[in-house]
Design a protein around this motif. Structure first.
Motif, mmCIF file in Angstrom:
data_model
loop_
_atom_site.group_PDB
_atom_site.id
_atom_site.type_symbol
_atom_site.label_atom_id
_atom_site.label_comp_id
_atom_site.label_asym_id
_atom_site.label_seq_id
_atom_site.Cartn_x
_atom_site.Cartn_y
_atom_site.Cartn_z
ATOM 1 N N ALA A 144 63.339 51.666 43.633
ATOM 2 C CA ALA A 144 63.478 51.939 45.059
ATOM 3 C C ALA A 144 64.875 52.450 45.392
ATOM 4 N N MET A 145 65.913 51.885 44.761
ATOM 5 C CA MET A 145 67.275 52.317 45.032
ATOM 6 C C MET A 145 67.536 53.716 44.489
ATOM 7 N N VAL A 146 66.869 54.070 43.371
ATOM 8 C CA VAL A 146 67.021 55.424 42.825
ATOM 9 C C VAL A 146 66.396 56.452 43.771
ATOM 10 N N MET A 147 65.268 56.083 44.383
ATOM 11 C CA MET A 147 64.554 57.013 45.262
ATOM 12 C C MET A 147 65.228 57.159 46.625
ATOM 13 N N LEU A 148 65.906 56.113 47.068
ATOM 14 C CA LEU A 148 66.549 56.121 48.378
ATOM 15 C C LEU A 148 68.063 56.272 48.230
ATOM 16 N N GLU A 149 68.723 56.539 49.341
ATOM 17 C CA GLU A 149 70.183 56.673 49.320
ATOM 18 C C GLU A 149 70.828 55.296 49.232
ATOM 19 N N PRO A 150 71.626 55.036 48.200
ATOM 20 C CA PRO A 150 72.243 53.712 48.042
ATOM 21 C C PRO A 150 73.188 53.389 49.206
ATOM 22 N N SER A 151 73.020 52.221 49.786
ATOM 23 C CA SER A 151 73.899 51.735 50.851
ATOM 24 C C SER A 151 73.657 50.241 51.006
ATOM 25 N N ILE A 152 74.521 49.578 51.763
ATOM 26 C CA ILE A 152 74.353 48.142 51.977
ATOM 27 C C ILE A 152 73.047 47.866 52.725
ATOM 28 N N ALA A 153 72.757 48.665 53.766
ATOM 29 C CA ALA A 153 71.543 48.460 54.550
ATOM 30 C C ALA A 153 70.294 48.662 53.695
ATOM 31 N N THR A 154 70.310 49.706 52.872
ATOM 32 C CA THR A 154 69.158 49.974 52.001
ATOM 33 C C THR A 154 68.969 48.849 50.995
ATOM 34 N N LEU A 155 70.065 48.385 50.417
ATOM 35 C CA LEU A 155 69.993 47.317 49.424
ATOM 36 C C LEU A 155 69.434 46.034 50.035
ATOM 37 N N ILE A 156 69.907 45.678 51.218
ATOM 38 C CA ILE A 156 69.404 44.478 51.895
ATOM 39 C C ILE A 156 67.913 44.598 52.162
ATOM 40 N N LEU A 157 67.500 45.745 52.668
ATOM 41 C CA LEU A 157 66.093 45.955 53.008
ATOM 42 C C LEU A 157 65.207 45.883 51.761
ATOM 43 N N ILE A 158 65.649 46.525 50.685
ATOM 44 C CA ILE A 158 64.847 46.535 49.465
ATOM 45 C C ILE A 158 64.726 45.140 48.865
ATOM 46 N N ILE A 159 65.844 44.413 48.792
ATOM 47 C CA ILE A 159 65.792 43.052 48.244
ATOM 48 C C ILE A 159 64.911 42.172 49.110
ATOM 49 N N GLY A 160 65.038 42.302 50.424
ATOM 50 C CA GLY A 160 64.230 41.495 51.335
ATOM 51 C C GLY A 160 62.742 41.776 51.215
ATOM 52 N N LEU A 161 62.393 43.054 51.047
ATOM 53 C CA LEU A 161 60.981 43.444 50.984
ATOM 54 C C LEU A 161 60.343 43.205 49.622
ATOM 55 N N THR A 162 61.150 42.854 48.634
ATOM 56 C CA THR A 162 60.597 42.625 47.298
ATOM 57 C C THR A 162 60.696 41.168 46.840
ATOM 58 N N SER A 163 61.293 40.307 47.643
ATOM 59 C CA SER A 163 61.493 38.919 47.210
ATOM 60 C C SER A 163 60.826 37.892 48.123
ATOM 61 N N TRP A 164 59.867 38.333 48.933
ATOM 62 C CA TRP A 164 59.184 37.409 49.846
ATOM 63 C C TRP A 164 58.045 36.650 49.175
ATOM 64 N N VAL A 165 57.652 37.098 47.977
ATOM 65 C CA VAL A 165 56.451 36.560 47.338
ATOM 66 C C VAL A 165 56.553 35.060 47.085
ATOM 67 N N GLN A 166 57.684 34.604 46.566
ATOM 68 C CA GLN A 166 57.825 33.180 46.244
ATOM 69 C C GLN A 166 57.736 32.312 47.497
ATOM 70 N N TYR A 167 58.239 32.808 48.613
ATOM 71 C CA TYR A 167 58.145 32.052 49.863
ATOM 72 C C TYR A 167 56.686 31.907 50.290
ATOM 73 N N THR A 168 55.931 33.005 50.180
ATOM 74 C CA THR A 168 54.527 32.978 50.578
ATOM 75 C C THR A 168 53.733 31.978 49.747
ATOM 76 N N ARG A 169 53.937 31.988 48.446
ATOM 77 C CA ARG A 169 53.167 31.096 47.567
ATOM 78 C C ARG A 169 53.460 29.621 47.856
ATOM 79 N N VAL A 170 54.742 29.289 48.001
ATOM 80 C CA VAL A 170 55.106 27.888 48.227
ATOM 81 C C VAL A 170 54.645 27.425 49.604
ATOM 82 N N VAL A 171 54.878 28.238 50.630
ATOM 83 C CA VAL A 171 54.487 27.853 51.987
ATOM 84 C C VAL A 171 52.968 27.712 52.076
ATOM 85 N N ARG A 172 52.228 28.631 51.478
ATOM 86 C CA ARG A 172 50.761 28.543 51.490
ATOM 87 C C ARG A 172 50.297 27.231 50.866
#
Length: 298
Positions: A144-172
């Motif tokens: 995702a970072m290779v395809m998009l322009e590297p920046s702090i905002a992009t990095l935060i968004l990408i990490i946030g959108l790819t690391s929600w899975v563990q929260y969903t499994r535990v909360v469920r």
């Protein structure tokens, strides 16, 4: 009154009994790192961006040819390592905390919906979770970072959108357990709305597990950001990151070890501190501990 006083003393005793040395060390270290990051402009001894070719690769102050003006030495461009280390913590903490807020919000929402409503929605969400788990997170973020322009905002968004899975499994999983308890069944029988039940009964009982995962998740996000910055796909210069400092110093390990070593130590200590803090919170927020009296006090 006397009984209440004894109960409060018992609660305090239980609390301090769960205050582990590693947990306390993690809490204190995280606090110190946060203070340094927040007040960095007033703490740093030198301008972290200032280049001085006459001061390049000066050893730390305690080594031969070291300078008391640069406690941790300077890098290949003559920039003060200590000042850059403090400034680098600002970016790492910011990326870690904000990305966890994004991932936590998504994961908590989907976990509540999946566990409480069930049915086709639960099946759909969990199949998507399975698909996400089949892809290595770091590889997904890197692409995702290779395809998009590297920046702090992009990095935060990408990490946030790819690391929600563990929260969903535990909360469920927590929701599936809590919704079968008597107080939830009673609220359903009395005609309470789903929104009311989730807000008043389900959410408070899953927050403890969520907080523990989020605490450890901050350390994981910092490690991900540092890895990407080291590879050159994360935060770009002139912004300072610990991973970027590691990348700058990798070519000088044989002759000027301090340029890369101190950022590496900072990453290790920070990630371990969040891990120790998360482990302590897990013990402190354990339901058996809560039933022991620490949260029964009115």
């Amino acid at each position: 009154m006397e009984a209440t006083s004894k109960q409060k003393k018992a609660n305090r005793a239980r609390f301090f009994a769960h205050l582990s040395p590693l947990g306390l060390a993690g809490l204190v270290t995280v606090f110190l790192i946060a203070v340094l990051a927040i007040f960095a402009p007033w703490i740093v001894p030198h301008d972290p961006f200032q280049i001085d070719a006459t001061q390049r690769l000066i050893p730390p102050a305690w080594m031969e040819n070291g300078s008391s003006l640069h406690w941790l030495g300077t890098d290949h461009l003559g920039r003060d390592v200590l000042s850059r280390l403090i400034y680098g913590g600002r970016v790492s903490l910011f990326v870690g905390i904000v990305s966890v807020v994004i991932a936590g919000f998504i994961g908590l929402t989907l976990g509540l919906a999946s566990g409480y409503l069930g049915g086709w929605l639960d099946a759909l969400i969990m199949r998507f979770v399975d698909a996400m788990l089949a892809i290595p997170t770091l590889l997904l973020v890197l692409v995702a970072m290779v395809m998009l322009e590297p920046s702090i905002a992009t990095l935060i968004l990408i990490i946030g959108l790819t690391s929600w899975v563990q929260y969903t499994r535990v909360v469920r999983g927590e929701v599936l357990s809590v919704k079968e308890r008597e107080f939830v069944q009673s609220a359903n029988t009395l005609g309470a709305s789903n929104t009311y039940i989730v807000r008043k009964h389900i959410l408070p009982n899953v927050l403890s597990s969520f907080i523990v995962i989020a605490t450890i998740g901050i350390g994981t996000a910092i490690l991900t950001e540092s890895s990407l910055s080291f590879l050159g796909f994360g935060v770009q210069p002139p912004d300072i990151t610990w991973g970027g400092m590691l990348n700058d110093g990798r070519n000088y390990l044989a002759t000027s070890w301090w340029v890369a070593t101190f950022p590496g130590i900072a990453i290790t200590v920070t990630v371990l501190s969040f891990t120790f803090l998360g482990d302590w919170l897990r013990d402190l927020l354990d339901p058996r501990f809560i039933r022991g009296g620490i949260k029964d006090d009115k």
